[in-house]
Design a protein around this motif. Structure first.
Motif, short mmCIF file in Angstrom:
data_model
loop_
_atom_site.label_atom_id
_atom_site.label_comp_id
_atom_site.label_asym_id
_atom_site.label_seq_id
_atom_site.Cartn_x
_atom_site.Cartn_y
_atom_site.Cartn_z
N LEU A 16 36.97 11.27 -17.98
CA LEU A 16 37.17 12.27 -16.94
C LEU A 16 36.90 13.68 -17.49
O LEU A 16 36.25 14.49 -16.85
CB LEU A 16 38.60 12.17 -16.39
CG LEU A 16 38.94 13.11 -15.23
CD1 LEU A 16 38.03 12.83 -14.04
CD2 LEU A 16 40.38 12.96 -14.84
N LEU A 17 37.37 13.96 -18.68
CA LEU A 17 37.12 15.26 -19.29
C LEU A 17 35.64 15.50 -19.52
O LEU A 17 35.14 16.60 -19.30
CB LEU A 17 37.86 15.37 -20.63
CG LEU A 17 39.34 15.68 -20.57
CD1 LEU A 17 39.94 15.59 -21.97
CD2 LEU A 17 39.58 17.05 -19.98
N LEU A 18 34.94 14.49 -19.96
CA LEU A 18 33.51 14.65 -20.22
C LEU A 18 32.71 14.86 -18.94
O LEU A 18 31.72 15.58 -18.94
CB LEU A 18 32.98 13.44 -20.98
CG LEU A 18 33.48 13.28 -22.41
CD1 LEU A 18 32.96 11.97 -23.00
CD2 LEU A 18 33.07 14.46 -23.26
N THR A 19 33.12 14.27 -17.84
CA THR A 19 32.35 14.39 -16.61
C THR A 19 32.59 15.72 -15.90
O THR A 19 31.72 16.18 -15.17
CB THR A 19 32.66 13.24 -15.63
OG1 THR A 19 34.06 13.23 -15.35
CG2 THR A 19 32.23 11.92 -16.20
N VAL A 20 33.72 16.37 -16.08
CA VAL A 20 33.98 17.63 -15.38
C VAL A 20 33.85 18.85 -16.29
O VAL A 20 34.15 19.94 -15.88
CB VAL A 20 35.38 17.64 -14.71
CG1 VAL A 20 35.48 16.59 -13.64
CG2 VAL A 20 36.48 17.47 -15.74
N SER A 21 33.36 18.67 -17.50
CA SER A 21 33.32 19.80 -18.42
C SER A 21 32.27 20.85 -18.05
O SER A 21 32.45 22.01 -18.32
CB SER A 21 33.08 19.30 -19.85
OG SER A 21 31.83 18.66 -19.91
N THR A 22 31.16 20.45 -17.44
CA THR A 22 30.15 21.42 -17.04
C THR A 22 29.80 21.24 -15.57
O THR A 22 29.37 20.19 -15.18
CB THR A 22 28.84 21.24 -17.83
OG1 THR A 22 28.95 20.20 -18.75
CG2 THR A 22 28.40 22.49 -18.47
N PRO A 23 30.00 22.30 -14.78
CA PRO A 23 29.66 22.17 -13.37
C PRO A 23 28.16 22.02 -13.17
O PRO A 23 27.37 22.68 -13.84
CB PRO A 23 30.17 23.47 -12.74
CG PRO A 23 30.40 24.40 -13.86
CD PRO A 23 30.56 23.59 -15.11
N ALA A 24 27.78 21.15 -12.26
CA ALA A 24 26.37 20.88 -12.03
C ALA A 24 25.67 22.06 -11.35
O ALA A 24 24.47 22.19 -11.44
CB ALA A 24 26.22 19.63 -11.17
N ASN A 25 26.43 22.91 -10.69
CA ASN A 25 25.81 24.00 -9.94
C ASN A 25 25.88 25.33 -10.68
O ASN A 25 25.85 26.38 -10.07
CB ASN A 25 26.44 24.11 -8.56
CG ASN A 25 27.92 24.43 -8.63
OD1 ASN A 25 28.54 24.30 -9.67
ND2 ASN A 25 28.49 24.87 -7.53
N ALA A 26 25.95 25.29 -11.99
CA ALA A 26 25.98 26.53 -12.76
C ALA A 26 24.62 26.77 -13.40
O ALA A 26 23.96 25.84 -13.85
CB ALA A 26 27.04 26.46 -13.85
N ALA A 27 24.20 28.02 -13.38
CA ALA A 27 22.97 28.39 -14.07
C ALA A 27 23.27 28.53 -15.56
O ALA A 27 24.41 28.75 -15.95
CB ALA A 27 22.44 29.71 -13.51
N THR A 28 22.26 28.41 -16.37
CA THR A 28 22.42 28.57 -17.80
C THR A 28 21.72 29.85 -18.23
O THR A 28 20.60 30.11 -17.82
CB THR A 28 21.80 27.37 -18.54
OG1 THR A 28 22.41 26.18 -18.06
CG2 THR A 28 22.03 27.46 -20.03
N GLY A 29 22.42 30.64 -19.04
CA GLY A 29 21.84 31.88 -19.53
C GLY A 29 22.69 33.08 -19.13
O GLY A 29 23.80 32.94 -18.62
N THR A 30 22.15 34.28 -19.36
CA THR A 30 22.90 35.51 -19.12
C THR A 30 22.09 36.47 -18.25
O THR A 30 20.92 36.72 -18.50
CB THR A 30 23.24 36.19 -20.45
OG1 THR A 30 24.01 35.28 -21.24
CG2 THR A 30 24.06 37.46 -20.24
#
Length: 116
Positions: A16-30
């Motif tokens: 469960l922790l591994l599946t929710v650690s990164t949201p799928a709808n987030a952009a990567t970068g700054t």
């Protein structure tokens, strides 16, 4: 039997922790831009790292302070808005693009990110 249940519960919690650690709808970068704080008379550099897609990010500060010289270092396109709540006139900044033309200041009050 108890040990097996404890191990199964521990593995389930880890999955469960591994599946929710990164949201799928987030952009990567700054996404980085300049801000002139007219109350404190300072020029600031603001960074939004790994922004959430389709979330409105308003420029911090006061109503008369606007962002300028935007640099979109994310893997998503950005739309900058003249208003502070993602309203008003817009300009699009492509992924890995810049929001300032040759000598132009594109003042903005908010930004939203989206992936194509």
């Amino acid at each position: 039997m108890r040990l097996r249940n404890a191990v199964a519960a521990g593995l389930g919690a880890l999955m469960l922790l591994l599946t929710v650690s990164t949201p799928a709808n987030a952009a990567t970068g700054t996404f980085e831009y300049k801000l002139r704080d007219t109350v404190n008379m300072k020029k600031l550099t603001i960074k939004i790292t790994d922004p959430v897609e389709e979330k409105c990010y308003s420029v911090p500060g006061h109503d008369r302070d606007h962002g300028y010289y935007a640099n979109n270092g994310t893997d998503a396109s950005a739309t900058i808005y003249s208003g502070f709540k993602c309203d008003g006139t817009t300009r699009k900044i492509p992924s890995r693009g810049t929001g300032s033309g040759s000598g132009e200041h594109w003042a903005f009050g908010s930004v939203m990110f989206w992936k194509a």
